[in-house]
Scaffold this motif. Structure first.
Motif, PDB file in Angstrom:
ATOM      1  N   ASN A 191      27.376  36.347 -10.113  1.00  0.00           N
ATOM      2  CA  ASN A 191      28.002  35.779 -11.331  1.00  0.00           C
ATOM      3  C   ASN A 191      28.528  34.367 -10.733  1.00  0.00           C
ATOM      4  N   ILE A 192      29.481  34.262  -9.644  1.00  0.00           N
ATOM      5  CA  ILE A 192      29.877  33.009  -9.254  1.00  0.00           C
ATOM      6  C   ILE A 192      28.679  32.075  -8.996  1.00  0.00           C
ATOM      7  N   VAL A 193      27.935  32.664  -8.245  1.00  0.00           N
ATOM      8  CA  VAL A 193      26.473  31.510  -7.848  1.00  0.00           C
ATOM      9  C   VAL A 193      25.977  31.198  -9.120  1.00  0.00           C
ATOM     10  N   GLY A 194      25.784  31.962 -10.056  1.00  0.00           N
ATOM     11  CA  GLY A 194      25.018  31.532 -11.093  1.00  0.00           C
ATOM     12  C   GLY A 194      25.888  30.494 -12.039  1.00  0.00           C
ATOM     13  N   GLU A 195      27.162  30.600 -11.887  1.00  0.00           N
ATOM     14  CA  GLU A 195      28.118  29.649 -12.593  1.00  0.00           C
ATOM     15  C   GLU A 195      28.006  28.388 -11.770  1.00  0.00           C
ATOM     16  N   GLU A 196      28.103  28.390 -10.612  1.00  0.00           N
ATOM     17  CA  GLU A 196      28.248  27.230  -9.848  1.00  0.00           C
ATOM     18  C   GLU A 196      26.818  26.428 -10.063  1.00  0.00           C
ATOM     19  N   PHE A 197      25.550  27.072  -9.936  1.00  0.00           N
ATOM     20  CA  PHE A 197      24.353  26.473 -10.124  1.00  0.00           C
ATOM     21  C   PHE A 197      23.850  26.315 -11.554  1.00  0.00           C
ATOM     22  N   ASN A 198      24.473  26.808 -12.494  1.00  0.00           N
ATOM     23  CA  ASN A 198      23.891  26.956 -14.007  1.00  0.00           C
ATOM     24  C   ASN A 198      22.801  27.347 -13.817  1.00  0.00           C
ATOM     25  N   ILE A 199      22.491  28.807 -13.383  1.00  0.00           N
ATOM     26  CA  ILE A 199      21.339  29.531 -13.496  1.00  0.00           C
ATOM     27  C   ILE A 199      21.642  30.562 -14.651  1.00  0.00           C
ATOM     28  N   GLY A 200      20.351  30.680 -15.519  1.00  0.00           N
ATOM     29  CA  GLY A 200      20.655  31.470 -16.496  1.00  0.00           C
ATOM     30  C   GLY A 200      20.553  32.981 -16.209  1.00  0.00           C
ATOM     31  N   ARG A 201      20.768  33.630 -17.141  1.00  0.00           N
ATOM     32  CA  ARG A 201      20.904  35.105 -17.092  1.00  0.00           C
ATOM     33  C   ARG A 201      19.652  35.670 -16.660  1.00  0.00           C
ATOM     34  N   ASP A 202      18.435  34.971 -17.240  1.00  0.00           N
ATOM     35  CA  ASP A 202      17.428  35.746 -16.830  1.00  0.00           C
ATOM     36  C   ASP A 202      16.871  35.571 -15.380  1.00  0.00           C
ATOM     37  N   ARG A 203      17.546  34.648 -14.576  1.00  0.00           N
ATOM     38  CA  ARG A 203      17.243  34.350 -13.520  1.00  0.00           C
ATOM     39  C   ARG A 203      18.210  34.993 -12.512  1.00  0.00           C
ATOM     40  N   LEU A 204      19.207  35.816 -12.923  1.00  0.00           N
ATOM     41  CA  LEU A 204      20.034  36.714 -12.072  1.00  0.00           C
ATOM     42  C   LEU A 204      19.473  38.197 -12.342  1.00  0.00           C
ATOM     43  N   VAL A 205      18.874  38.524 -11.330  1.00  0.00           N
ATOM     44  CA  VAL A 205      18.303  39.701 -11.318  1.00  0.00           C
ATOM     45  C   VAL A 205      18.786  40.771 -10.461  1.00  0.00           C
ATOM     46  N   PRO A 206      18.930  41.831 -11.153  1.00  0.00           N
ATOM     47  CA  PRO A 206      19.970  42.826 -10.103  1.00  0.00           C
ATOM     48  C   PRO A 206      18.628  43.708  -9.488  1.00  0.00           C
ATOM     49  N   GLU A 207      19.040  44.118  -8.363  1.00  0.00           N
ATOM     50  CA  GLU A 207      18.240  45.182  -7.574  1.00  0.00           C
ATOM     51  C   GLU A 207      18.725  46.466  -7.437  1.00  0.00           C
ATOM     52  N   PHE A 208      18.154  47.542  -7.731  1.00  0.00           N
ATOM     53  CA  PHE A 208      18.849  48.843  -7.951  1.00  0.00           C
ATOM     54  C   PHE A 208      19.298  49.643  -6.786  1.00  0.00           C
ATOM     55  N   ASN A 209      18.280  49.623  -5.706  1.00  0.00           N
ATOM     56  CA  ASN A 209      18.706  50.409  -4.402  1.00  0.00           C
ATOM     57  C   ASN A 209      17.734  49.682  -3.323  1.00  0.00           C
ATOM     58  N   TYR A 210      17.063  48.783  -3.449  1.00  0.00           N
ATOM     59  CA  TYR A 210      16.393  48.229  -2.169  1.00  0.00           C
ATOM     60  C   TYR A 210      17.506  47.443  -1.261  1.00  0.00           C
ATOM     61  N   MET A 211      18.475  47.163  -1.718  1.00  0.00           N
ATOM     62  CA  MET A 211      19.609  46.234  -1.246  1.00  0.00           C
ATOM     63  C   MET A 211      20.757  46.825  -0.948  1.00  0.00           C
ATOM     64  N   ASP A 212      20.783  48.306  -1.120  1.00  0.00           N
ATOM     65  CA  ASP A 212      21.929  48.952  -0.749  1.00  0.00           C
ATOM     66  C   ASP A 212      22.117  48.819   0.695  1.00  0.00           C
ATOM     67  N   PRO A 213      23.459  49.025   1.160  1.00  0.00           N
ATOM     68  CA  PRO A 213      23.910  48.949   2.494  1.00  0.00           C
ATOM     69  C   PRO A 213      23.238  50.150   3.186  1.00  0.00           C
ATOM     70  N   ARG A 214      23.385  50.212   4.506  1.00  0.00           N
ATOM     71  CA  ARG A 214      23.068  51.203   5.367  1.00  0.00           C
ATOM     72  C   ARG A 214      24.095  52.288   5.121  1.00  0.00           C
ATOM     73  N   ALA A 215      23.940  53.673   4.841  1.00  0.00           N
ATOM     74  CA  ALA A 215      24.863  54.708   4.805  1.00  0.00           C
ATOM     75  C   ALA A 215      25.214  55.293   6.120  1.00  0.00           C
ATOM     76  N   ILE A 216      26.416  55.713   6.101  1.00  0.00           N
ATOM     77  CA  ILE A 216      27.050  56.035   7.576  1.00  0.00           C
ATOM     78  C   ILE A 216      27.346  57.550   7.696  1.00  0.00           C
ATOM     79  N   GLY A 217      27.258  58.271   6.505  1.00  0.00           N
ATOM     80  CA  GLY A 217      27.400  59.618   6.616  1.00  0.00           C
ATOM     81  C   GLY A 217      28.705  60.188   6.743  1.00  0.00           C
ATOM     82  N   GLY A 218      29.161  60.939   7.880  1.00  0.00           N
ATOM     83  CA  GLY A 218      30.482  61.621   7.968  1.00  0.00           C
ATOM     84  C   GLY A 218      31.383  60.196   8.225  1.00  0.00           C
ATOM     85  N   TRP A 219      31.201  59.256   8.749  1.00  0.00           N
ATOM     86  CA  TRP A 219      32.169  57.888   8.862  1.00  0.00           C
ATOM     87  C   TRP A 219      32.407  57.268   7.703  1.00  0.00           C
TER      88      TRP A 219
END
Length: 538
Positions: A199-227
């Motif tokens: 949201n801050i990047v879109g505000e700084e560069f005047n990018i429309g909401r149609d160009r701010l695209v969420p990624e649902f699971n491909y960009m999730d961080p690596r899960a570390i299980g019990g830690w």
């Protein structure tokens, strides 16, 4: 059309211009071929129709001549124009397809749509888009030194962007502005910190909401299980050491322990699958765009950089991103320019500390390291201590109140005992006083009776004296009366004044004695009053 096409070409890079030029040449050849084919059809159509009509009329005439007995054979090449038009169409189409095949282009499918899965490293097959990798700013959990990787909790606002993170993101945007970067697409993870960063990047560069695209699971961080939810700094160093020693070039080794709350236990290879799918989708959807990828952690962009540059995955943490860091124009050459042959001394120190921490983690697998659970236990211990303190305070207050109550009861009992004793003493004093009064009354009664007897005697004496005086006076009067019964000048014998004074003195002494005997501390009784009146009369 030229006015619309020229600005579009001005925004393309050299690779995109070459592709557009090739596509334009192919379209021109196809258009010329189609026009030629259409021209052939239009040229032969009218003669063909005219000759069909002529043939039809010839058949009628022949039928009429047969009926009249005459025969006319005039075919005039009825099938020749049709065969020429078909031959020309097939010939022109074959020329068009052959030309397109030799040019190596696609007729109707773009190159981005035909790429399929991206193959790493991207040395021989360059990427169609320009990519800028960015890590989200510091989250609230990271400020508290908490490492959270569970996908179910990524959108929680407890992992939102902190004030420190907002400053980091704005500094990164200013850096891009100074370098003249104008992103057209922002692809971000659904983690709360990544959403705020996008949201801050879109505000700084005047990018429309149609160009701010969420990624649902491909960009999730690596899960570390019990830690998961453990102290971030110490546990992250242990994971870095584990990946460097055990992950290998493909990242298949070095897996954290499992967890019971549903947090996955992933190796680097598991995250590679997601990142490969991410790049394949982006390369298929977009072409010639400048894309900012906003990751919630520092390992995700570093791992994708290693894939693009062909760096062994066990060295992924050498390229780790700091909070709010952005790297522009990530490609094969830029990644290999960053990666050095040997790790830096600072990175070696981190690995040394991480090995020690990893050893402790594996030696004590049952040790509680979840910050949330530890915080809960700490809060519970504090609450228990506060409860005990309140209980002790209440017990002290209860004991104090009981002591004060007993002291008050004891004071009241003592006061009542003193009052009882005082009443007892007063009753004894009254009893003594009553006894003394009775004794005084008895004494006064005897005095009064004695005084009355004495007074009676005096009265009798006085009355006898007066009677004698009166008798003697009467006798003398009778002796001095003349013959006519009148008194003569003879003197009346006088009462003896000494006797009268003596009687008065005796009466006053008696009265005084009675009065002295009656003067007590107690009030004068009725009998004493009557006695005083008798003396008074006397």
């Amino acid at each position: 059309s030229l006015f619309k096409i020229v600005p579009m070409f001005s925004n393309m890079n050299s690779r995109s211009l070459i592709q557009a030029s090739r596509a334009s040449i192919i379209c021109s050849i196809i258009l010329i071929s189609l026009v030629n084919s259409s021209r052939c059809l239009l040229i032969h159509r009218k003669p063909y129709v005219h000759r069909r009509q002529t043939a039809f009329s010839h058949i009628l005439r022949r039928h009429a001549s047969e009926s009249d007995g005459t025969h006319e054979d005039n075919n005039e090449g009825l099938s020749e124009p049709l065969e020429d038009s078909r031959r020309s169409f097939v010939k022109n189409g074959f020329i068009t397809l052959t030309t397109a095949a030799f040019t190596g282009g696609s007729l109707f499918v773009s190159e981005a749509g035909a790429r399929g899965l991206v193959r790493f490293p991207c040395k021989d097959q360059p990427l169609l888009n320009t990519y800028h990798f960015m890590r989200a700013g510091s989250s609230l959990l990271e400020v508290e030194d908490v490492w959270s990787t569970n996908p179910l909790f990524l959108t929680n606002r407890e992992a939102a962007l902190s004030e420190k993170g907002e400053d980091e993101v704005r500094r990164a945007c200013n850096l891009l502005k100074n370098m003249g970067v104008t992103p057209t697409i922002v692809r971000y993870s659904l983690a709360a910190s990544s959403i705020d960063t996008a949201n801050i990047v879109g505000e700084e560069f005047n990018i429309g909401r149609d160009r701010l695209v969420p990624e649902f699971n491909y960009m999730d961080p690596r899960a570390i299980g019990g830690w998961d939810f453990s102290p971030k700094n110490a546990t992250e160093e242990a994971v870095w050491a584990m990946d460097f020693d055990e992950a290998g070039p493909s990242g298949r080794g070095g897996r954290p322990p499992p967890n019971e709350d549903g947090t996955p236990s992933e190796a680097l290879a598991d995250q590679v699958v997601r990142l490969t799918n991410l790049m394949s989708v982006l390369e298929t959807l977009y072409s010639g765009d400048e894309i900012i990828l906003v990751f919630p952690d520092g390992t995700g962009p570093a791992l994708l950089s290693c894939l693009i540059g062909g760096i062994p995955l066990y060295r992924v943490h050498e390229l780790n991103f700091q909070s709010g860091e952005i790297r522009q124009n990530v490609d094969y050459n830029s990644v290999n320019a960053i990666a050095t042959d040997l790790p830096s001394p600072y990175y070696s120190e981190i690995l040394q500390r991480g090995r020690q921490e990893l050893m402790q983690l594996r030696e004590n697998p049952d040790e509680e390291r979840n910050v949330k659970d530890l915080k809960f236990e700490e809060e519970r211990a504090v609450a228990e201590a506060q409860r005990k303190e309140r209980q002790e305070l209440e017990e002290r207050e209860a004991r104090q109140n009981e002591f004060e109550r007993r002291q008050k009861l004891e004071e009241e009992r003592r006061i009542k005992e003193d009052q009882r004793k005082e009443r007892q003493i007063q009753a004894q004093e009254r009893e003594i006083e009553r006894k003394r009064m009775r004794e005084n009354e008895d004494n006064s009664t005897s005095d009064i009776s004695g005084g009355a007897v004495g007074g009676g005697i005096l009265l009798l004496a006085v009355s006898s004296v007066l009677a004698n005086s009166k008798q003697s006076a009467v006798i003398d009067t009778d002796d001095n009366r003349d013959e006519n019964g009148t008194l003569s000048n003879a003197t009346i014998p006088e009462t003896n004044s000494a006797d009268i004074d003596e009687v008065e003195v005796s009466l006053s002494d008696v009265a005084k004695a009675d009065t002295d005997s009656v003067e007590l501390d107690q009030p004068i009784t009725m009998e004493q009053n009557e006695t005083a009146k008798v003396f008074e009369l006397a």
